[in-house]
Design a protein around this motif. Structure first.
Motif, PDB file in Angstrom:
ATOM      1  N   ILE A 214       2.476   1.448  -3.285  1.00 57.03           N
ATOM      2  CA  ILE A 214       1.372   2.300  -4.400  1.00 57.03           C
ATOM      3  C   ILE A 214       1.471   3.597  -4.736  1.00 57.03           C
ATOM      4  N   ALA A 215       1.320   4.331  -3.352  1.00 58.98           N
ATOM      5  CA  ALA A 215       0.702   5.340  -2.392  1.00 58.98           C
ATOM      6  C   ALA A 215       2.346   6.205  -3.327  1.00 58.98           C
ATOM      7  N   CYS A 216       3.470   5.875  -3.035  1.00 55.56           N
ATOM      8  CA  CYS A 216       4.979   6.567  -3.892  1.00 55.56           C
ATOM      9  C   CYS A 216       4.277   6.697  -5.532  1.00 55.56           C
TER      10      CYS A 216
ATOM     11  N   GLY B 279       2.148   6.746  -6.527  1.00 54.65           N
ATOM     12  CA  GLY B 279       1.018   7.575  -7.245  1.00 54.65           C
ATOM     13  C   GLY B 279       1.798   8.937  -6.901  1.00 54.65           C
ATOM     14  N   TYR B 280       2.571   9.395  -6.304  1.00 58.51           N
ATOM     15  CA  TYR B 280       2.582  10.684  -5.721  1.00 58.51           C
ATOM     16  C   TYR B 280       3.686  10.902  -6.995  1.00 58.51           C
TER      17      TYR B 280
ATOM     18  N   ILE C 143       1.025  -0.921  -0.206  1.00 58.94           N
ATOM     19  CA  ILE C 143       0.151   0.494  -0.252  1.00 58.94           C
ATOM     20  C   ILE C 143       1.086   1.487   0.244  1.00 58.94           C
ATOM     21  N   ILE C 144       1.748   1.215   0.960  1.00 60.87           N
ATOM     22  CA  ILE C 144       2.432   2.514   0.729  1.00 60.87           C
ATOM     23  C   ILE C 144       3.607   2.652  -0.480  1.00 60.87           C
TER      24      ILE C 144
END
Length: 148
Positions: free
Chosen positions: A18-20, A22-23, A15-16
């Protein structure tokens, strides 16, 4: 089935990650999700051949905005260009917008030449003074066929 501690840690790690991703996609792609830092002005040109949305808008060689969209005004049959300008830049009503080329065959961009008026353009206003792009191919063909 009870998830183990390792499976939970791997899930959190994914999850972390995927968030990175996306950012980084948003930052490196220069996307603006919240565009509070810009206001929009419009300009009509007789020709904007080669100009694309996302092209830079410059004053004195410094980028102050981007071309937001290009469309055709059906009443005047002119190109309507919407420009996103940083809010820290104040344009006056006598600013001149020109379509320029970076280099001999480079990308097209909009050059703004500031005026001396005291009337500041607001979001949604129009730039009335415009200069269209010079069509190099048309000039060369006129020269070759002796029309110059």
């Amino acid at each position: 089935m009870v998830p183990t501690k390792i499976e939970i840690l791997v899930g959190i790690f994914v999850i972390i990650g995927i968030a990175c991703v996306g950012y980084l996609t948003i930052r490196l792609g220069k996307m603006e999700i919240i565009s509070d830092d810009y206001y929009t002005v419009s300009a009509k040109f007789q020709s904007v051949s080669g100009l694309k949305p996302g092209a830079s808008v410059e004053i004195a060689g410094v980028e102050v905005g981007k071309v937001d969209s290009i469309s055709l005004d059906l009443k005047t049959m002119a190109a309507l260009v919407n420009l996103k300008i940083r809010k820290s830049i104040e344009l006056t009503d006598d600013v001149i917008a020109s379509v320029k080329t970076s280099g001999l065959i480079g990308d097209r961009y909009i050059k703004l030449s500031p005026g001396g008026s005291d009337i500041v353009l607001k979001s949604g206003d129009y730039i009335t003074e415009t200069e269209s792009a010079i069509d190099i191919e048309e000039l060369v063909s006129k020269y070759v066929f002796g029309e110059v």
